[in-house]
Design an enzyme around this catalytic site. Structure first.
Site, PDB file in Angstrom:
ATOM      1  N   GLY A 239      46.786 -30.396   0.961  1.00  0.00           N
ATOM      2  CA  GLY A 239      47.249 -29.340   1.856  1.00  0.00           C
ATOM      3  C   GLY A 239      46.874 -27.921   1.520  1.00  0.00           C
ATOM      4  N   GLU A 275      45.940 -34.965  -3.539  1.00  0.00           N
ATOM      5  CA  GLU A 275      45.180 -35.513  -2.409  1.00  0.00           C
ATOM      6  C   GLU A 275      44.573 -34.416  -1.542  1.00  0.00           C
ATOM      7  OE1 GLU A 275      48.315 -37.435  -0.279  1.00  0.00           O
ATOM      8  OE2 GLU A 275      48.545 -39.060  -1.713  1.00  0.00           O
ATOM      9  N   PRO A 276      43.731 -33.558  -2.092  1.00  0.00           N
ATOM     10  CA  PRO A 276      43.157 -32.517  -1.242  1.00  0.00           C
ATOM     11  C   PRO A 276      42.061 -33.069  -0.328  1.00  0.00           C
ATOM     12  CG  PRO A 276      42.270 -32.352  -3.459  1.00  0.00           C
ATOM     13  CD  PRO A 276      43.229 -33.491  -3.478  1.00  0.00           C
ATOM     14  N   GLY A 277      42.035 -32.623   0.892  1.00  0.00           N
ATOM     15  CA  GLY A 277      40.970 -32.998   1.818  1.00  0.00           C
ATOM     16  C   GLY A 277      40.208 -31.758   2.258  1.00  0.00           C
ATOM     17  N   ARG A 278      40.927 -30.893   2.975  1.00  0.00           N
ATOM     18  CA  ARG A 278      40.303 -29.724   3.584  1.00  0.00           C
ATOM     19  C   ARG A 278      39.619 -28.817   2.556  1.00  0.00           C
ATOM     20  NH1 ARG A 278      42.408 -27.500   8.388  1.00  0.00           N
ATOM     21  NH2 ARG A 278      44.374 -28.530   7.897  1.00  0.00           N
ATOM     22  N   TYR A 318      44.522 -26.797  17.742  1.00  0.00           N
ATOM     23  CA  TYR A 318      45.443 -26.022  16.883  1.00  0.00           C
ATOM     24  C   TYR A 318      45.251 -24.518  17.051  1.00  0.00           C
ATOM     25  CZ  TYR A 318      44.825 -30.495  14.378  1.00  0.00           C
ATOM     26  OH  TYR A 318      44.694 -31.811  14.035  1.00  0.00           O
ATOM     27  N   CYS A 346      34.243 -29.798  30.871  1.00  0.00           N
ATOM     28  CA  CYS A 346      34.897 -29.270  32.071  1.00  0.00           C
ATOM     29  C   CYS A 346      36.386 -29.050  31.873  1.00  0.00           C
ATOM     30  CB  CYS A 346      34.641 -30.216  33.230  1.00  0.00           C
ATOM     31  SG  CYS A 346      32.888 -30.464  33.436  1.00  0.00           S
ATOM     32  N   GLU A 347      36.727 -28.208  30.935  1.00  0.00           N
ATOM     33  CA  GLU A 347      38.118 -27.817  30.693  1.00  0.00           C
ATOM     34  C   GLU A 347      38.100 -26.404  30.155  1.00  0.00           C
ATOM     35  OE1 GLU A 347      40.871 -30.137  28.511  1.00  0.00           O
ATOM     36  OE2 GLU A 347      39.816 -32.011  28.894  1.00  0.00           O
TER      37      GLU A 347
HETATM   38  N1  LLP Z   1      47.746 -36.311   1.962  1.00  0.00           N
HETATM   39  C1  LLP Z   1      48.427 -36.643   3.080  1.00  0.00           C
HETATM   40  C2  LLP Z   1      49.523 -37.612   2.974  1.00  0.00           C
HETATM   41  C3  LLP Z   1      48.105 -36.053   4.313  1.00  0.00           C
HETATM   42  O1  LLP Z   1      48.782 -36.376   5.400  1.00  0.00           O
HETATM   43  C4  LLP Z   1      47.043 -35.109   4.384  1.00  0.00           C
HETATM   44  C5  LLP Z   1      46.661 -34.480   5.646  1.00  0.00           C
HETATM   45  C6  LLP Z   1      46.362 -34.796   3.192  1.00  0.00           C
HETATM   46  C7  LLP Z   1      46.743 -35.419   2.003  1.00  0.00           C
HETATM   47  C8  LLP Z   1      45.213 -33.845   3.159  1.00  0.00           C
HETATM   48  O2  LLP Z   1      45.568 -32.557   3.539  1.00  0.00           O
HETATM   49  P1  LLP Z   1      44.510 -31.369   3.380  1.00  0.00           P
HETATM   50  O3  LLP Z   1      44.280 -31.152   1.911  1.00  0.00           O
HETATM   51  O4  LLP Z   1      43.250 -31.775   4.060  1.00  0.00           O
HETATM   52  O5  LLP Z   1      45.146 -30.215   4.052  1.00  0.00           O
HETATM   53  N2  LLP Z   1      43.539 -32.355  11.624  1.00  0.00           N
HETATM   54  C9  LLP Z   1      44.259 -31.237  11.043  1.00  0.00           C
HETATM   55  C10 LLP Z   1      44.736 -31.524   9.651  1.00  0.00           C
HETATM   56  C11 LLP Z   1      45.612 -32.744   9.547  1.00  0.00           C
HETATM   57  C12 LLP Z   1      46.083 -33.041   8.158  1.00  0.00           C
HETATM   58  C13 LLP Z   1      46.824 -34.333   8.077  1.00  0.00           C
HETATM   59  N3  LLP Z   1      47.213 -34.747   6.766  1.00  0.00           N
HETATM   60  C14 LLP Z   1      43.384 -30.003  11.104  1.00  0.00           C
HETATM   61  O6  LLP Z   1      42.249 -30.071  11.594  1.00  0.00           O
HETATM   62  O7  LLP Z   1      43.810 -28.919  10.706  1.00  0.00           O
END
Ligand code: LLP
Length: 421
Positions: A239, A275-278, A318, A346-347
């Protein structure tokens, strides 16, 4: 910092000109930088140095197997939220014991898949899930390592659609009920309770909510230990936010986050998982698009580009901001003008930016959306029968297509016509 910079007036991804990729694969497309992915992964890994830890990349952000392999080879584990992601991680060569399974709605098939294939742990989110997991584990003659995801009821101060740590959200079990749920889990022969999981939301730009949540986790660890449970692993979720707007943002760095983790949880002698993604993938990717038309409207002009909301949904979904830059660097002294940047769908929602200051652009020019490496390609659809756009990975002076653009026939022939037609 990323590796998308202008060189002699032209935008590059590492040592490859964006225009060269565009000529080879056509527009629109996604392009990712290996050096940036690795840099971000290492920033987290180093931030937790001194603590036993594993960075489990949240592959929902970008699950292309080439991206997974890049990170896995650097030592990352994976956080998966579906059987599809589990399979994809395994296909990319990630061993089961480096895969964490999160999510509120794991099906029986998904649970079985992970138990048979090997799993580091399940992050369990409810009692019904716990009962099913226990039953399937016993049926297979194995023991499932679990943490319980607790909902700490803190306000993550992020967009409502991506906040997960308030009691009104569907995630986890209320922290106030944790003791009874852990007591129940301890009686189940198919489960091995090893720790606690928490994740409060995404795109967090302030460490305070994290600190509040982690303090609650620290207290809970003590309480559960006093109750006789063995708590050796803390999964702290993901997150951490990224600077979507270069001009005005300064979110905390992984090193600040790591220091806070050590401060709040270091004394517990637990293995730490995050658990970083973004933060790993977001600024490691661009979406590149070509201008189709420049249209003059009533009091405003429109830059109509060939990328659309189906390719990058974040602005429509968002109200997200993405910096958009020309691939040819504007000459010094050019006065930017406000313009609406829109796609062909078309939106009216297919609007990437309103009254964005841009240098003068013409049909055929290329623009690049920054911060598009996370939640870009993975959230794309074929709305308006627009084929999914290709993904390209750059490493130094090499680039490779890591997912090709489907042909129109491939897209159309996925439909089947019933015999009565
Ligand atoms: N762990 C869990 C349990 C999660 O639900 C998520 C994201 C992450 C880790 C990774 O979070 P991050 O580090 O990427 O912030 N589609 C949305 C973001 C949805 C995130 C959902 N869960 C967007 O484009 O902003």
């Amino acid at each position: 910092m990323d590796h998308f910079l202008y060189r002699d007036g032209a935008l590059f991804a590492e040592d490859v000109a964006i225009a060269e990729i565009a000529a080879a694969v056509g527009t629109p497309f996604y392009v990712y930088s290996t050096a940036t992915l690795l840099r971000h992964f290492r920033a987290f890994d180093e931030a937790l140095e001194g603590m036993d830890h594993l960075v489990c990349y949240a592959m929902k952000a970008n699950s292309n197997q080439a991206v997974l392999k890049t990170l896995a080879q650097a030592g990352a584990g994976m956080d998966v939220v579906s059987g599809g992601e589990y399979r994809r991680a395994r296909a990319a060569g990630v061993p089961g014991d480096r895969i964490v399974f999160s999510g509120v709605g794991k099906t029986r098939d998904e649970i079985r898949l992970a138990l048979e294939g090997g799993i580091r742990q399940f992050n369990v989110e409810s009692e019904p899930e716990m009962i099913i997991l226990d039953a399937i584990a016993q049926e297979l003659g194995v023991v499932a390592p679990i943490t319980v995801r607790v909902n700490p009821d803190v306000d993550a101060k992020t967009h409502a659609k991506i906040a997960t740590g308030k009691s009104e959200n569907k995630f986890g079990i209320p922290i106030a009920r944790a003791r009874e749920v852990y007591a129940m889990a301890a009686t189940m022969k198919g489960l091995d309770v090893i720790g606690i999981d928490v994740h409060i939301g995404s795109q967090l730009t302030d460490l305070t909510p994290y600190e509040q949540a982690y303090q609650k986790v620290a207290e809970l660890t003590q309480t559960l230990r006093d109750d006789g449970h063995t708590i050796t692993r803390l999964d702290l979720g993901g997150g951490l936010g990224i600077p979507y707007e270069r001009s005005n943002a300064d979110p905390p760095l992984p090193s600040d986050y790591g220091a806070m983790v050590k401060r709040t949880l270091g004394h517990l002698d637990c293995e730490i998982e995050i658990e970083p993604g973004r933060l790993i993938a977001g600024n490691a990717g661009l979406m590149v698009s070509e201008v189709i038309y420049v249209k003059s409207g009533e009091g405003r002009d429109f830059l109509i580009i060939d990328g659309a909301m189906n390719d990058l949904i974040r602005p429509a979904m968002y109200d997200a901001h993405h910096d958009i830059i020309p691939v040819i660097e504007p000459a010094a002294g050019i006065e930017p003008q406000p313009i609406d940047i829109v796609g062909p769908v078309c939106e009216s929602g297919d609007t990437f930016a309103k009254q964005r200051l841009m240098p003068p652009l013409a049909a055929g020019d290329l623009v690049a959306f920054r911060s598009a490496g996370a939640y870009g390609a993975v959230m794309a659809s074929e709305y308006n029968s627009r084929p999914l756009i290709p993904e390209v990975l750059v490493k130094d002076d090499q680039f490779a297509v890591i997912r090709a653009r489907p042909t129109f026939d491939e897209m159309i022939n996925r439909d089947t016509i019933p015999e009565w037609l």
